[in-house]
Design a protein around this motif. Structure first.
Motif, PDB file in Angstrom:
ATOM      1  N   ASN A  28      -2.544  11.966 -17.031  1.00  0.00           N
ATOM      2  CA  ASN A  28      -3.315  12.604 -15.968  1.00  0.00           C
ATOM      3  C   ASN A  28      -2.942  12.157 -14.559  1.00  0.00           C
ATOM      4  N   ILE A  29      -1.822  11.450 -14.427  1.00  0.00           N
ATOM      5  CA  ILE A  29      -1.360  11.046 -13.102  1.00  0.00           C
ATOM      6  C   ILE A  29       0.045  11.588 -12.890  1.00  0.00           C
ATOM      7  N   ASP A  30       0.214  12.352 -11.855  1.00  0.00           N
ATOM      8  CA  ASP A  30       1.507  12.946 -11.512  1.00  0.00           C
ATOM      9  C   ASP A  30       2.455  11.881 -10.959  1.00  0.00           C
ATOM     10  N   ASP A  31       3.732  11.983 -11.288  1.00  0.00           N
ATOM     11  CA  ASP A  31       4.708  10.965 -10.898  1.00  0.00           C
ATOM     12  C   ASP A  31       4.878  10.848  -9.383  1.00  0.00           C
ATOM     13  N   ALA A  32       5.020  11.974  -8.691  1.00  0.00           N
ATOM     14  CA  ALA A  32       5.194  11.912  -7.238  1.00  0.00           C
ATOM     15  C   ALA A  32       3.937  11.379  -6.562  1.00  0.00           C
ATOM     16  N   SER A  33       2.790  11.743  -7.098  1.00  0.00           N
ATOM     17  CA  SER A  33       1.528  11.242  -6.553  1.00  0.00           C
ATOM     18  C   SER A  33       1.429   9.741  -6.763  1.00  0.00           C
ATOM     19  N   ARG A  34       1.835   9.265  -7.924  1.00  0.00           N
ATOM     20  CA  ARG A  34       1.827   7.825  -8.195  1.00  0.00           C
ATOM     21  C   ARG A  34       2.748   7.096  -7.208  1.00  0.00           C
ATOM     22  N   ARG A  35       3.938   7.642  -6.996  1.00  0.00           N
ATOM     23  CA  ARG A  35       4.868   6.988  -6.066  1.00  0.00           C
ATOM     24  C   ARG A  35       4.286   6.932  -4.657  1.00  0.00           C
ATOM     25  N   LEU A  36       3.638   8.010  -4.256  1.00  0.00           N
ATOM     26  CA  LEU A  36       3.026   8.044  -2.930  1.00  0.00           C
ATOM     27  C   LEU A  36       1.943   6.976  -2.805  1.00  0.00           C
ATOM     28  N   LEU A  37       1.120   6.847  -3.839  1.00  0.00           N
ATOM     29  CA  LEU A  37      -0.003   5.908  -3.798  1.00  0.00           C
ATOM     30  C   LEU A  37       0.437   4.456  -3.915  1.00  0.00           C
ATOM     31  N   GLU A  38       1.549   4.209  -4.576  1.00  0.00           N
ATOM     32  CA  GLU A  38       1.972   2.832  -4.838  1.00  0.00           C
ATOM     33  C   GLU A  38       3.007   2.302  -3.846  1.00  0.00           C
ATOM     34  N   THR A  39       3.467   3.148  -2.935  1.00  0.00           N
ATOM     35  CA  THR A  39       4.521   2.734  -1.996  1.00  0.00           C
ATOM     36  C   THR A  39       3.924   2.368  -0.644  1.00  0.00           C
ATOM     37  N   ALA A  40       4.176   1.154  -0.204  1.00  0.00           N
ATOM     38  CA  ALA A  40       3.666   0.702   1.095  1.00  0.00           C
ATOM     39  C   ALA A  40       4.505   1.293   2.231  1.00  0.00           C
ATOM     40  N   THR A  41       3.830   1.638   3.317  1.00  0.00           N
ATOM     41  CA  THR A  41       4.493   2.126   4.527  1.00  0.00           C
ATOM     42  C   THR A  41       3.878   1.402   5.726  1.00  0.00           C
ATOM     43  N   GLU A  42       4.308   1.760   6.910  1.00  0.00           N
ATOM     44  CA  GLU A  42       3.750   1.134   8.114  1.00  0.00           C
ATOM     45  C   GLU A  42       2.274   1.448   8.281  1.00  0.00           C
ATOM     46  N   THR A  43       1.848   2.587   7.745  1.00  0.00           N
ATOM     47  CA  THR A  43       0.448   3.001   7.927  1.00  0.00           C
ATOM     48  C   THR A  43      -0.359   2.965   6.638  1.00  0.00           C
ATOM     49  N   TYR A  44       0.265   2.473   5.562  1.00  0.00           N
ATOM     50  CA  TYR A  44      -0.431   2.495   4.270  1.00  0.00           C
ATOM     51  C   TYR A  44      -0.046   1.264   3.477  1.00  0.00           C
ATOM     52  N   ALA A  45      -1.042   0.585   2.908  1.00  0.00           N
ATOM     53  CA  ALA A  45      -0.809  -0.690   2.235  1.00  0.00           C
ATOM     54  C   ALA A  45      -0.110  -0.555   0.896  1.00  0.00           C
ATOM     55  N   GLY A  46      -0.232   0.595   0.253  1.00  0.00           N
ATOM     56  CA  GLY A  46       0.404   0.785  -1.055  1.00  0.00           C
ATOM     57  C   GLY A  46      -0.222  -0.041  -2.154  1.00  0.00           C
ATOM     58  N   ASP A  47      -1.496  -0.351  -2.031  1.00  0.00           N
ATOM     59  CA  ASP A  47      -2.149  -1.246  -2.987  1.00  0.00           C
ATOM     60  C   ASP A  47      -2.995  -0.517  -4.027  1.00  0.00           C
ATOM     61  N   TRP A  48      -2.824   0.794  -4.134  1.00  0.00           N
ATOM     62  CA  TRP A  48      -3.556   1.537  -5.170  1.00  0.00           C
ATOM     63  C   TRP A  48      -3.074   1.108  -6.548  1.00  0.00           C
TER      64      TRP A  48
ATOM     65  N   LEU B 100      -7.965  11.265  -7.271  1.00  0.00           N
ATOM     66  CA  LEU B 100      -7.824  12.371  -6.325  1.00  0.00           C
ATOM     67  C   LEU B 100      -8.264  11.993  -4.920  1.00  0.00           C
ATOM     68  N   GLU B 101      -9.369  11.279  -4.784  1.00  0.00           N
ATOM     69  CA  GLU B 101      -9.820  10.893  -3.445  1.00  0.00           C
ATOM     70  C   GLU B 101      -8.832   9.951  -2.754  1.00  0.00           C
ATOM     71  N   PRO B 102      -8.338   8.908  -3.440  1.00  0.00           N
ATOM     72  CA  PRO B 102      -7.308   8.080  -2.775  1.00  0.00           C
ATOM     73  C   PRO B 102      -6.053   8.859  -2.419  1.00  0.00           C
ATOM     74  N   LEU B 103      -5.671   9.787  -3.297  1.00  0.00           N
ATOM     75  CA  LEU B 103      -4.476  10.583  -3.019  1.00  0.00           C
ATOM     76  C   LEU B 103      -4.699  11.480  -1.809  1.00  0.00           C
ATOM     77  N   ALA B 104      -5.836  12.154  -1.772  1.00  0.00           N
ATOM     78  CA  ALA B 104      -6.124  13.056  -0.649  1.00  0.00           C
ATOM     79  C   ALA B 104      -6.300  12.303   0.660  1.00  0.00           C
ATOM     80  N   ALA B 105      -6.702  11.030   0.574  1.00  0.00           N
ATOM     81  CA  ALA B 105      -6.906  10.233   1.787  1.00  0.00           C
ATOM     82  C   ALA B 105      -5.626   9.561   2.275  1.00  0.00           C
ATOM     83  N   HIS B 106      -4.546   9.664   1.520  1.00  0.00           N
ATOM     84  CA  HIS B 106      -3.288   9.018   1.915  1.00  0.00           C
ATOM     85  C   HIS B 106      -2.856   9.573   3.280  1.00  0.00           C
ATOM     86  N   PRO B 107      -2.419   8.706   4.193  1.00  0.00           N
ATOM     87  CA  PRO B 107      -2.075   9.185   5.544  1.00  0.00           C
ATOM     88  C   PRO B 107      -0.946  10.205   5.583  1.00  0.00           C
TER      89      PRO B 107
END
Length: 467
Positions: A58-78, A97-104
């Protein structure tokens, strides 16, 4: 102008947000239009229900990568939930879904309370392109009309991915696919519930002590019936009626054994059978509803002359796609299940269960209307055999095609859990509900769900890559 216009994704559920994540990963402009006030709004309406498939699927691969990758504006700590757990609808929303939709990278591109009412085409200079016009059609933009809190808004797009689902398009309770006489009035008066009410929770007072008729013979019906069976054990004055369109067949009603790799789905049949045997649920055969008459109670009139007096009707009768908003587009649809034509035979529930649907992508989902796609639950039309992982692969392939990566678009792969003998009333998705808690009145897992109106044994090895 066309290449600078975004790809519009309709719906901010798991498949719509997955499409957006893949587009962002490929540096494509995207705008997500969600009719509800938040991501996963439809899932929230049945948040008390557990999915059959675990977090693994139930977790999409690209969505997982987005949530788990740290950037200058995102901690990547999901952190992803444990993959062997069964999430509820509410879990899917709050934990994913809420953490994904809230990703910067994604949040600025989502517009909530934007209900799409029409999709058509328009020339880059603003000139109209209705359904009858062919010249220059493939090069034209899409015009997506939405109803918003501030009024009507027209949005132009270079492509459209419709992931709006089917939750808000339930099948009627009347016979032959049309509403029974008086059905609209009965629904407005509150006698007809949502397809997945919560009799043990938020809807307890509404159901306790009432006579309830559940219509349908698939997993949606089973979940409501099991909850009502528990309710009756606590409130014996409650009467639970189970209306079947035909004659009761134990294999069809309760499934065919333990051949299901989704144990929560297999558990339904055993639980349901036990409640029937205990007398907590009464089966009514050959229930074909012709008319509903609302008074102090609801009179349910059947084709054979019987009249049932009930307090509530639970319409576990399935769903269908809303194609009205797409009426100005040139679609090529399967006449039976209302899926894209090439997909229809691959998902026909008379021959396929969830795990035997072959991997499919952009080519199977394409239409004569270039760069328009229906995905997710809606792409399966009236077939109930959809699994979320299937939708993730659909949008991965489509986004690859829209990004010019034909090889990736055609390299479709999918691993699904195997299913065995299945039965259903064509009532919904195979990702929809499993019991919210183990059934103490019953034993081990037994049946599976989700295929044709008659039991079907699937002889192929399902769930393998391109099997």
């Amino acid at each position: 102008m066309k290449q600078s216009s975004p790809v519009v994704v309709i719906g901010a559920g798991p498949i719509g947000l997955a499409a957006a994540a893949h587009l962002i990963e490929r540096n494509q402009a995207v705008r997500v239009l969600e009719a509800g006030a938040s991501a996963g709004a439809a899932m929230q309406e049945w948040g008390h229900i557990k999915l059959f498939s675990t977090w693994k699927y139930n977790i999409d691969d690209a969505s997982r990568r987005l949530l788990e990758t740290a950037t200058e504006t995102y901690a990547g700590d999901w952190q992803a939930p444990r993959e062997t757990r069964l999430p509820t609808g509410a879990d899917m929303v709050t934990d994913y879904l809420e953490p994904l939709a809230a990703h910067p990278a994604l949040a600025p591109h989502i517009s909530y309370n934007h209900r799409v009412t029409h999709v058509t085409r328009v020339c880059e200079d603003g000139g109209g392109v209705d359904k009858t016009r062919t010249a220059g059609r493939a090069e034209s933009l899409f015009l997506v009309r939405t109803q918003t809190p501030s009024g009507v808004e027209d949005i132009v797009a270079r492509a459209v991915i419709d992931a709006s689902g089917t939750w808000h398009s339930p099948n009627p309770v009347g016979r032959s696919g049309i509403e029974a006489i008086g059905e609209a009035a009965a629904r407005e008066a509150g006698f007809i519930t949502t397809p997945l009410p919560d009799p043990l929770g938020a809807d307890l007072e509404r159901f306790a002590g009432k006579t309830v008729l559940v219509l349908g013979a698939g997993h949606s019906a089973a979940n409501s019936l099991i909850s009502l069976g528990h309710l009756r054990q606590k409130h014996p004055e409650t009467t639970v009626l189970w209306g079947l369109r035909g004659v009761a067949n134990p294999v069809r009603l309760y499934g065919g054994g333990i051949a299901d790799e989704l144990p929560a789905r297999g558990q339904l049949g055993t639980s349901l059978r036990r409640f029937v045997e205990l007398g907590d649920i009464t089966i009514l055969e050959n229930v074909s509803v012709t008319a509903l008459e609302a008074g102090e109670r609801l009179s349910v009139k059947l084709a054979d002359g019987r009249v049932l007096e009930v307090d509530l009707v639970v319409p576990a009768t399935g769903f269908r796609p809303n194609l009205q908003m797409l009426s100005e587009l040139r679609l090529d649809m399967d006449l039976t299940v209302e899926a894209p034509r090439e997909l229809g035979p691959l998902i026909d529930p008379e021959f396929h269960s969830c795990g035997t649907v072959k991997a499919h992508g952009e080519r199977a989902l394409s239409h004569p209307e270039k760069d328009f796609y229906i995905v997710g639950m809606k792409s399966y039309g009236r077939a109930p055999t959809f699994l979320m992982a299937t939708g993730f692969e659909q949008v991965r392939s489509i986004v690859a095609a829209l990004s010019g990566d034909r090889a990736a678009a055609d390299a479709v792969e999918l691993e699904l859990p195997q299913t065995g003998v299945c039965s259903t009333d064509l009532g919904g998705s195979c990702d929809a509900p499993a019991p919210t808690e183990p059934d103490s009145a019953t034993g081990a897992a037994s049946s599976s769900c989700c295929s044709s109106p008659e039991p079907v044994t699937i002889g192929l090895r399902s769930g393998m890559l391109n099997d």
